[in-house]
Design an enzyme around this catalytic site. Structure first.
Site, PDB file in Angstrom:
ATOM      1  CB  CYS A  50     -10.991  -2.646   0.493  1.00  0.00           C
ATOM      2  SG  CYS A  50     -10.425  -1.898  -1.264  1.00  0.00           S
ATOM      3  CG  ASN A  99      -0.411  -0.222   2.651  1.00  0.00           C
ATOM      4  OD1 ASN A  99       0.495  -0.937   2.508  1.00  0.00           O
ATOM      5  ND2 ASN A  99      -1.058   0.410   3.624  1.00  0.00           N
ATOM      6  CB  CYS A 139      -8.535  -4.599  -3.697  1.00  0.00           C
ATOM      7  SG  CYS A 139      -7.519  -3.150  -3.167  1.00  0.00           S
ATOM      8  CD  GLU A 182      -1.390   4.753   4.410  1.00  0.00           C
ATOM      9  OE1 GLU A 182      -1.181   5.635   5.190  1.00  0.00           O
ATOM     10  OE2 GLU A 182      -2.144   3.815   5.054  1.00  0.00           O
ATOM     11  CG  ASN A 183      -1.030  11.251  -1.731  1.00  0.00           C
ATOM     12  OD1 ASN A 183      -1.553  12.469  -1.661  1.00  0.00           O
ATOM     13  ND2 ASN A 183       0.124  11.352  -2.730  1.00  0.00           N
ATOM     14  CB  CYS A 201      -5.391  -1.291  -1.503  1.00  0.00           C
ATOM     15  SG  CYS A 201      -6.531  -0.440  -0.592  1.00  0.00           S
ATOM     16  CD  GLU A 219      -5.283  -6.107  -1.114  1.00  0.00           C
ATOM     17  OE1 GLU A 219      -4.710  -4.941  -0.785  1.00  0.00           O
ATOM     18  OE2 GLU A 219      -5.978  -6.496  -0.209  1.00  0.00           O
TER      19      GLU A 219
HETATM   20  N1  THU Z   1      -5.309  -1.520   2.627  1.00  0.00           N
HETATM   21  C1  THU Z   1      -4.633  -2.258   1.709  1.00  0.00           C
HETATM   22  O1  THU Z   1      -3.566  -2.015   1.277  1.00  0.00           O
HETATM   23  N2  THU Z   1      -5.299  -3.621   1.335  1.00  0.00           N
HETATM   24  C2  THU Z   1      -6.485  -3.876   2.098  1.00  0.00           C
HETATM   25  O2  THU Z   1      -6.975  -4.781   1.793  1.00  0.00           O
HETATM   26  C3  THU Z   1      -7.007  -3.079   3.012  1.00  0.00           C
HETATM   27  C4  THU Z   1      -6.566  -1.805   3.387  1.00  0.00           C
HETATM   28  C5  THU Z   1      -4.251  -0.334   3.062  1.00  0.00           C
HETATM   29  C6  THU Z   1      -5.126   1.011   2.750  1.00  0.00           C
HETATM   30  C7  THU Z   1      -4.530   1.888   3.588  1.00  0.00           C
HETATM   31  O3  THU Z   1      -3.267   2.222   3.133  1.00  0.00           O
HETATM   32  C8  THU Z   1      -4.295   1.163   4.971  1.00  0.00           C
HETATM   33  O4  THU Z   1      -4.274  -0.105   4.429  1.00  0.00           O
HETATM   34  C9  THU Z   1      -5.470   1.270   5.987  1.00  0.00           C
HETATM   35  O5  THU Z   1      -6.431   1.185   5.404  1.00  0.00           O
END
Ligand code: THU
Length: 157
Positions: free
Chosen positions: A112, A61, A115, A63-64, A72, A74
């Site tokens: 999620c 993942n 994804c 983030e920004n 995410c 995935e």
């Molecule tokens: N996140 C993922 O990378 N994959 C998931 O299946 C659920 C959530 C990330 C998004 C965000 O960067 C962090 O987890 C918290 O939600």
């Protein structure tokens, strides 16, 4: 009126019960959590996609500061995999995570909704099931396909 029950088949296995190839996929997903960029949530997710040619593509993942702009693990993995290897069908994906305490999560997390929809696209392109491995510290949940995680999905327009 007609009613239906939609069943999601799930196997819970120990690491030792996986094939060598699946163990490798799980280790690569776990390792990818260390390349997560998660300064806001401190929730580090790693994914690894096994392609038909045996190549494994990891992602984490990212983030920004403008929250919706992040991605995410995935989707990082599946978009990179298909952009690099457009002719290679997906065979399986493993997903692992570490929590705010930096430790691997005891229980697996599931992708999620966005994804699931993105992964489903590549399962449809593959023309066969893409196995999903949700990696916990002591146990791994195995689902036979992405569509089993997204019943009644939007697939046609
Ligand atoms: N996140 C993922 O990378 N994959 C998931 O299946 C659920 C959530 C990330 C998004 C965000 O960067 C962090 O987890 C918290 O939600």
């Amino acid at each position: 009126m007609r009613t239906f029950d939609i069943v999601t088949p799930l196997k819970a296995v120990k690491f030792d019960e996986l094939s060598i190839q699946e163990q490798n996929l799980v280790e690569i997903a776990r390792d990818a959590t260390y390349r997560s960029y998660a300064p806001y949530s401190h929730f580090r997710v790693g994914a690894a996609i096994l392609l038909e040619n045996g190549e494994i593509v990891p992602g984490s993942n990212q983030e920004n500061v403008a929250f919706p702009s992040g991605t995410c693990a995935e989707r990082t993995a599946c978009f990179f995999a298909h952009s690099q290897y457009p002719d290679q069908a997906f065979k399986a994906i493993a997903i692992a995570a570490r929590g705010v305490d930096e430790l691997p999560l005891a229980s697996p997390i599931a992708p999620c909704g966005a994804c699931r929809q993105s992964l489903l696209e590549y399962e449809m392109l593959a023309g066969h099931d893409v196995k999903v491995l949700l990696v916990g510290r002591d146990e791994i949940f195995i689902l036979p396909s992405v569509k089993s995680l997204l019943p009644l999905a939007f697939t046609e327009f």
